[in-house]
Design a protein around this motif. Structure first.
Motif, PDB file in Angstrom:
ATOM      1  N   PRO A   7       0.853  -1.189   0.000  1.00 10.60           N
ATOM      2  CA  PRO A   7       0.000   0.000   0.000  1.00 10.60           C
ATOM      3  C   PRO A   7       0.889   1.239   0.000  1.00 10.60           C
ATOM      4  O   PRO A   7       1.977   1.229   0.596  1.00 10.60           O
ATOM      5  CB  PRO A   7      -0.776  -0.088   1.319  1.00 10.60           C
ATOM      6  N   GLY A   8       0.445   2.265  -0.671  1.00  8.56           N
ATOM      7  CA  GLY A   8       1.190   3.512  -0.658  1.00  8.56           C
ATOM      8  C   GLY A   8       2.380   3.536  -1.602  1.00  8.56           C
ATOM      9  O   GLY A   8       3.224   4.422  -1.516  1.00  8.56           O
ATOM     10  N   THR A   9       2.479   2.551  -2.488  1.00 10.36           N
ATOM     11  CA  THR A   9       3.558   2.578  -3.470  1.00 10.36           C
ATOM     12  C   THR A   9       3.366   3.756  -4.421  1.00 10.36           C
ATOM     13  O   THR A   9       2.290   3.924  -4.983  1.00 10.36           O
ATOM     14  CB  THR A   9       3.567   1.271  -4.285  1.00 10.36           C
ATOM     15  N   GLY A  10       4.398   4.550  -4.592  1.00 11.99           N
ATOM     16  CA  GLY A  10       4.312   5.725  -5.453  1.00 11.99           C
ATOM     17  C   GLY A  10       4.137   5.345  -6.913  1.00 11.99           C
ATOM     18  O   GLY A  10       4.566   4.274  -7.355  1.00 11.99           O
ATOM     19  N   ALA A  11       3.519   6.236  -7.672  1.00 11.80           N
ATOM     20  CA  ALA A  11       3.215   5.978  -9.078  1.00 11.80           C
ATOM     21  C   ALA A  11       4.490   5.761  -9.890  1.00 11.80           C
ATOM     22  O   ALA A  11       4.546   4.923 -10.790  1.00 11.80           O
ATOM     23  CB  ALA A  11       2.426   7.152  -9.659  1.00 11.80           C
ATOM     24  N   GLU A  12       5.540   6.499  -9.541  1.00 15.46           N
ATOM     25  CA  GLU A  12       6.771   6.436 -10.331  1.00 15.46           C
ATOM     26  C   GLU A  12       7.429   5.066 -10.220  1.00 15.46           C
ATOM     27  O   GLU A  12       7.817   4.452 -11.216  1.00 15.46           O
ATOM     28  CB  GLU A  12       7.730   7.522  -9.825  1.00 15.46           C
ATOM     29  N   GLN A  19       7.447  -1.160 -16.486  1.00 14.78           N
ATOM     30  CA  GLN A  19       8.323  -1.069 -17.664  1.00 14.78           C
ATOM     31  C   GLN A  19       9.317  -2.213 -17.705  1.00 14.78           C
ATOM     32  O   GLN A  19       9.575  -2.811 -18.742  1.00 14.78           O
ATOM     33  CB  GLN A  19       9.080   0.264 -17.648  1.00 14.78           C
ATOM     34  N   TRP A  20       9.907  -2.509 -16.536  1.00 16.43           N
ATOM     35  CA  TRP A  20      10.894  -3.580 -16.483  1.00 16.43           C
ATOM     36  C   TRP A  20      10.263  -4.924 -16.852  1.00 16.43           C
ATOM     37  O   TRP A  20      10.804  -5.711 -17.611  1.00 16.43           O
ATOM     38  CB  TRP A  20      11.508  -3.644 -15.077  1.00 16.43           C
ATOM     39  N   LEU A  21       9.034  -5.151 -16.334  1.00 19.36           N
ATOM     40  CA  LEU A  21       8.333  -6.398 -16.644  1.00 19.36           C
ATOM     41  C   LEU A  21       8.030  -6.488 -18.137  1.00 19.36           C
ATOM     42  O   LEU A  21       8.209  -7.534 -18.767  1.00 19.36           O
ATOM     43  CB  LEU A  21       7.037  -6.502 -15.824  1.00 19.36           C
ATOM     44  N   GLU A  22       7.587  -5.382 -18.689  1.00 12.17           N
ATOM     45  CA  GLU A  22       7.265  -5.386 -20.126  1.00 12.17           C
ATOM     46  C   GLU A  22       8.533  -5.599 -20.953  1.00 12.17           C
ATOM     47  O   GLU A  22       8.512  -6.271 -21.978  1.00 12.17           O
ATOM     48  CB  GLU A  22       6.555  -4.082 -20.513  1.00 12.17           C
ATOM     49  N   HIS A  23       9.613  -5.054 -20.455  1.00  8.62           N
ATOM     50  CA  HIS A  23      10.894  -5.226 -21.137  1.00  8.62           C
ATOM     51  C   HIS A  23      11.308  -6.707 -21.157  1.00  8.62           C
ATOM     52  O   HIS A  23      12.030  -7.160 -22.039  1.00  8.62           O
ATOM     53  CB  HIS A  23      11.957  -4.392 -20.400  1.00  8.62           C
ATOM     54  N   GLN A  24      10.860  -7.480 -20.166  1.00  3.06           N
ATOM     55  CA  GLN A  24      11.137  -8.928 -20.122  1.00  3.06           C
ATOM     56  C   GLN A  24      10.144  -9.717 -20.987  1.00  3.06           C
ATOM     57  O   GLN A  24      10.139 -10.946 -20.964  1.00  3.06           O
ATOM     58  CB  GLN A  24      11.027  -9.481 -18.688  1.00  3.06           C
ATOM     59  N   GLY A  25       9.288  -8.999 -21.702  1.00  6.93           N
ATOM     60  CA  GLY A  25       8.384  -9.683 -22.619  1.00  6.93           C
ATOM     61  C   GLY A  25       7.013 -10.009 -22.054  1.00  6.93           C
ATOM     62  O   GLY A  25       6.252 -10.774 -22.648  1.00  6.93           O
ATOM     63  N   MET A  26       6.680  -9.439 -20.902  1.00  9.97           N
ATOM     64  CA  MET A  26       5.389  -9.744 -20.273  1.00  9.97           C
ATOM     65  C   MET A  26       4.371  -8.663 -20.636  1.00  9.97           C
ATOM     66  O   MET A  26       4.736  -7.516 -20.892  1.00  9.97           O
ATOM     67  CB  MET A  26       5.527  -9.750 -18.734  1.00  9.97           C
ATOM     68  N   ARG A  27       3.100  -9.057 -20.576  1.00  7.33           N
ATOM     69  CA  ARG A  27       2.051  -8.050 -20.584  1.00  7.33           C
ATOM     70  C   ARG A  27       1.584  -7.875 -19.143  1.00  7.33           C
ATOM     71  O   ARG A  27       1.514  -8.855 -18.402  1.00  7.33           O
ATOM     72  CB  ARG A  27       0.869  -8.493 -21.457  1.00  7.33           C
ATOM     73  N   VAL A  28       1.272  -6.653 -18.759  1.00  6.28           N
ATOM     74  CA  VAL A  28       0.926  -6.398 -17.364  1.00  6.28           C
ATOM     75  C   VAL A  28      -0.485  -5.835 -17.271  1.00  6.28           C
ATOM     76  O   VAL A  28      -0.818  -4.873 -17.961  1.00  6.28           O
ATOM     77  CB  VAL A  28       1.927  -5.415 -16.710  1.00  6.28           C
TER      78      VAL A  28
ATOM     79  N   HIS B 299      25.051  -8.378  -4.778  1.00  3.82           N
ATOM     80  CA  HIS B 299      24.870  -8.205  -6.222  1.00  3.82           C
ATOM     81  C   HIS B 299      24.597  -6.748  -6.549  1.00  3.82           C
ATOM     82  O   HIS B 299      24.229  -5.964  -5.687  1.00  3.82           O
ATOM     83  CB  HIS B 299      23.758  -9.094  -6.764  1.00  3.82           C
ATOM     84  N   ASN B 300      24.813  -6.405  -7.779  1.00  2.00           N
ATOM     85  CA  ASN B 300      24.518  -5.039  -8.216  1.00  2.00           C
ATOM     86  C   ASN B 300      23.620  -5.131  -9.430  1.00  2.00           C
ATOM     87  O   ASN B 300      23.990  -4.825 -10.553  1.00  2.00           O
ATOM     88  CB  ASN B 300      25.808  -4.272  -8.514  1.00  2.00           C
ATOM     89  N   ASP B 301      22.425  -5.566  -9.188  1.00  3.87           N
ATOM     90  CA  ASP B 301      21.506  -5.934 -10.238  1.00  3.87           C
ATOM     91  C   ASP B 301      20.749  -4.716 -10.733  1.00  3.87           C
ATOM     92  O   ASP B 301      20.329  -3.883  -9.945  1.00  3.87           O
ATOM     93  CB  ASP B 301      20.540  -6.959  -9.638  1.00  3.87           C
ATOM     94  N   PRO B 302      20.538  -4.633 -12.047  1.00  5.54           N
ATOM     95  CA  PRO B 302      19.850  -3.451 -12.582  1.00  5.54           C
ATOM     96  C   PRO B 302      18.479  -3.193 -11.959  1.00  5.54           C
ATOM     97  O   PRO B 302      18.148  -2.055 -11.657  1.00  5.54           O
ATOM     98  CB  PRO B 302      19.719  -3.750 -14.072  1.00  5.54           C
ATOM     99  N   ILE B 303      17.703  -4.249 -11.716  1.00  6.80           N
ATOM    100  CA  ILE B 303      16.366  -3.976 -11.201  1.00  6.80           C
ATOM    101  C   ILE B 303      16.443  -3.373  -9.811  1.00  6.80           C
ATOM    102  O   ILE B 303      15.610  -2.575  -9.405  1.00  6.80           O
ATOM    103  CB  ILE B 303      15.457  -5.224 -11.204  1.00  6.80           C
ATOM    104  N   HIS B 304      17.480  -3.741  -9.073  1.00  4.80           N
ATOM    105  CA  HIS B 304      17.626  -3.159  -7.756  1.00  4.80           C
ATOM    106  C   HIS B 304      18.059  -1.705  -7.869  1.00  4.80           C
ATOM    107  O   HIS B 304      17.621  -0.842  -7.117  1.00  4.80           O
ATOM    108  CB  HIS B 304      18.635  -3.954  -6.934  1.00  4.80           C
ATOM    109  N   ALA B 305      18.916  -1.465  -8.818  1.00  2.00           N
ATOM    110  CA  ALA B 305      19.331  -0.084  -9.057  1.00  2.00           C
ATOM    111  C   ALA B 305      18.099   0.747  -9.419  1.00  2.00           C
ATOM    112  O   ALA B 305      17.914   1.860  -8.953  1.00  2.00           O
ATOM    113  CB  ALA B 305      20.358  -0.047 -10.165  1.00  2.00           C
ATOM    114  N   LEU B 306      17.263   0.132 -10.260  1.00  2.00           N
ATOM    115  CA  LEU B 306      16.040   0.779 -10.733  1.00  2.00           C
ATOM    116  C   LEU B 306      15.181   1.297  -9.574  1.00  2.00           C
ATOM    117  O   LEU B 306      14.783   2.457  -9.552  1.00  2.00           O
ATOM    118  CB  LEU B 306      15.252  -0.276 -11.523  1.00  2.00           C
ATOM    119  N   CYS B 307      14.874   0.389  -8.666  1.00  5.53           N
ATOM    120  CA  CYS B 307      14.054   0.776  -7.520  1.00  5.53           C
ATOM    121  C   CYS B 307      15.014   1.211  -6.427  1.00  5.53           C
ATOM    122  O   CYS B 307      15.457   0.385  -5.623  1.00  5.53           O
ATOM    123  CB  CYS B 307      13.223  -0.416  -7.056  1.00  5.53           C
TER     124      CYS B 307
END
Lengths: 334, 334, 334, 334
Positions: A7-12, A19-28, B299-307
């Protein structure tokens, strides 16, 4: 896959993750609840690292929707698999009794037991030639000579043989074995499983002491993904706090595995309890639970003969049990 | 070994059992209690099949008096073992920090992490080249190429390398590795252990998911009985009903193993919890419990850097934790 | 009791311990092995604090020889106990089917279910009026009104009633109940057990989620020591790492409890699995394992009616299962 | 709540389920994946019977999105709770040492121990007057007289007292106690918890032997829902297969409970291990894991005095440990 955000996760941050999930080929697919946002991930989620996603600061929990196993999944194989164990059908309505001594010791011993269990109607002969032992100082089996004795017993009785392989380097020695057993301690020996996927023999795969049913199925998947679809699953007890029996036989595994998979499921009450006097009850419970077969230790050991009232499973006890098992099987499948 | 007979056991049966035991080379000391008879078995009881004796009709219970492990038993080796891990001493007052990524992915990745953990004071570099994976469809490591990248990282940083061997057929590829890791799932892969007993490298042996501490020591015994005494034990969590963390880190294993054995004991909080945000607490608890070292994933993983606020163990978090670990170590050993 | 001393224990310390033990009224039998000294403690060792002795520096291990339970111990009561459950005999060859809804909801519901299970041959009616709920916000039963509805159902069908008591202060309300159930969470509510030892009703005692069979028997002992010998033991699943079913039904409890005690043992497959589609398999396995009865949830819930193919245990499914159970019982006792 | 339907679920059955859910006051959000349909249930899902929904033929799995606890949920109470234990603050940066004997035995004993632990800096005095005992034949405490002796020790030393209540009917006797302890076996004695929700004393709630952390929090919720917000959570070991220690201390409970709840969390290393020689290591590990306090057994027992090298926690050992604990606490909170 479903990802629940805190809860309270910011929009950004939410946007970055999507974006990262979509970049891995997923639909969200985004679904905003009263308290929390839920992301439905559509696509081949088996390629995502669930643990990684779960460890993200903004993620509350993650759950898979689809099972990660395919080859052994009943969803894709609604019909029961019938495994041919040296000519003996197992599964899909075919019930098999596997019996024999824990270890092959001498020609006389294995022949005596093999003939006795054959007479009592057993379908396959088991016996250990390579024995997993907790201690390096314990007897670890007759090895190649044990396999030879099993072949002699097969020639004499006609019973196909089931025996355990522990080290993939021994595979050649097993060319004449009917069913290769993978023991509980090797259930997640992935290199061994992968190699067995390329051989043309049925594999009897025992559940590990601390493995879930989904993990057992993933190990079957290792074998089947290599092309060998002849896998028999075996419940043989799990490790719990219970301290009276060696392990705790988890018989609910039988109907659950039948629900999740089309593979045959057998029960080994001997290793599960470690106490031969409990074997008859647990064998009858196993068949009543719907198992496609039972694997039972039978021996004619001098010390047991010595103490004539001993509760151990001698050939005559096995014969009596077999008869009851057959009757219960009839009730279950009626 | 002590054998307790059931109340009311007849003299004849008792006599037969005693004769059989003496025939196996034991001396038997009889002690009649108010309710039950107790037999004290004197001699090398490790040659007796405890399960067989326990299954006899007249036997109530059996318990071993002496531990079945010798090489790793503190009773016979009162001084702490100091293992030399590529020149880094572990145990006997020497504390070692092992850090690195779960898997080796690219040259850039392993070099970045290796340099970062070196800067934070790590003593050894870990990284998986052969990865045990529950699913046959998951990435299972860069294999030989991964080992090569580890060597490059070692050359660059001077950190000795620790990496997991899963299949004994790959042993040759590990000739240049400093410490060979045996993973939890292979703790009872006895053929693998036996072979490692003949190699001249330290072995980092992880506790299996459902193995007791005595079983862990028996597995160390397999290695040591072959002549290789350089074994480091590792607690990495056991499987229980607890469902929040991946496994339950059993830190009492540390003082207990120190009591039973002279081998060094380290703790892996990363695999135990499966949640990087819990690693710092569990790492500090591990050193406070008396561990001789910690093995931590960095680790220095991109997704972690992302968030950017993620609670994962990035190099800077590891550095901060290292400092606290050092301070707690000082308190414990003061 | 047997006390094993550590190797190298000095004569003086050994002597001090022996004196202390003798001072507690024990006789001590000393047996010197090749490696270690073993003390056989003769006398009423139940008065000694085993944990205290075990924690002494010179003590390696301690094990009890005699079981600490007497009233429920088969050694002293070789004949099976037959409990009279509102006139229905349970144990000693008498098999009882207990069936009914999880909770009593309305007069119509309990009457419908009671008539249906009666028609299917059930011997006793179960139904919860006081419900243990993990959450304080969940419905916790109709309480006194629920007991009243059970009495109405009994009047209508003649089935004796079994229902759970959670709080000893409610005991008066249960004066007209036939069998009082103690739930798994209260198995070690010792004050509750002690009070039930003074009442004249049969007690159905469920095994706790993490309790050994010896602990279950010690709880039965609490009731019996107070004078109430009418205790029925119930296996209902234990908590393990297994994650598919709610709990893991430990059916080996049935033959083991029969071995240790003369009390009747029943099985509750409904709570053990938490999934009604697994109940028939586990019920059949329970009777095959030798249980003296089964306790099964039956309901006629609108949502189940709605989804007509649902695998839930509706009255007609229960009737079909009952018939199979009866047939398996015949095989087991033949 | 999220409900995942099985693949191939017909439109009609899906529609019926959705109607039923809407009839229960939920809003349903439908999301069709490549393989399966997922229903997002929006509304107060705590009123739905999750087990019932899960058992439906068309349902594959169900998972809750929101936690069912509110009063003890950190999401709604981001600030640490500080409990006032007889004037001693616990939690929110305040660390408390609770020490004393397992059972109150004599005035001399409790006074000796109380003064010793006070001198070593303890903040609260523990001691059992009502003792939960597995066996009905074991000493179960001095009861009212024990409480009186604790009051005398408090008067003498100024230490507030913590002691266990087992039976709600004894509540009146506890009117002068500072902190009421609920033992592991009573963690799900819901009637007891509910009553304690109406009293104005802090409750020290121990985790049950086989309870998850969410269940522990639900039990805290029972107390808090009644209006009593002064709850201290206590990790004291869980039951696992591990057989060397009495229980397995699950220290990851400390950071996890701090994550989920704002309540203070303490650790009891004495009951967890059952072996006093392991207590110092586990106490240090507990504070390193971030606990808000420790509860440690200290005694001055003659048999321990007798065996002068014994590893038991005598007052001087406690004093030495306290000092180390304080130093580690400084490192952790720096």
């Amino acid at each position: 896959m479903i990802v629940v955000l805190k809860p309270g996760t910011g929009a950004e941050k939410k946007e970055k993750l999507i974006q990262w999930l979509e970049h891995q080929g997923m639909r969200v697919h985004i679904s905003d609840g009263d308290y929390q946002t839920v992301l439905g991930i559509i696509g081949d989620a088996s390629r995502l690292d669930l643990d990684l996603v779960e460890s993200l600061e903004i993620v509350d929990k993650v759950s898979r929707v689809t099972e990660p196993f395919k080859c052994c999944n009943r969803k894709f194989h609604p019909e029961d698999m019938v495994v041919s164990a040296g000519g003996v059908p197992v599964g899909g309505g075919h019930f098999a009794m596997i019996a024999g001594p824990c270890s092959v010791e001498t020609e006389e011993q294995i022949l005596t037991v093999a003939k006795a269990v054959k007479a009592a109607g057993a379908d396959l002969l088991r016996g250990g030639a390579f024995k997993p032992r907790t201690s390096p100082y314990d007897f670890s089996g007759l090895k190649a000579r044990g396999l030879e004795l099993l072949r002699i017993a097969r020639a004499e009785t006609g019973l196909p043989i089931v025996t355990e392989l522990m080290d993939i380097r021994d595979l050649e020695l097993f060319s004449d074995v009917d069913v290769i057993q993978v023991g509980a301690r090797n259930m997640q020996n992935f290199d061994l499983l992968r190699e067995l996927g390329h051989c043309d023999k049925p594999i009897l795969l025992k559940r590990g002491l601390a493995n879930t049913l989904r993990e057992l199925l993933m190990s079957a998947e290792y074998i089947m993904a290599g092309g060998n679809e002849q896998v028999i699953l075996c419940e043989r007890g799990i490790r719990t706090f219970a301290d009276y029996t060696r392990n705790t036989l988890d018989l609910s595994a039988v109907p659950v595995l039948h629900e999740l998979s089309h593979l045959p499921v057998i029960v080994d009450p001997s290793h599960a309890t470690g106490l031969s006097r409990l074997v008859p009850s647990m064998a009858m419970a196993g068949v009543a639970a719907g198992a496609d077969g039972l694997m039972i230790e039978v021996h004619n050991d001098p010390i047991h003969a010595l103490c004539d009232g001993a509760q151990s499973l001698r050939p005559e006890e096995y014969a009596k049990l077999s008869e009851k098992v057959r009757q219960i099987r009839k009730v279950v499948t009626a």
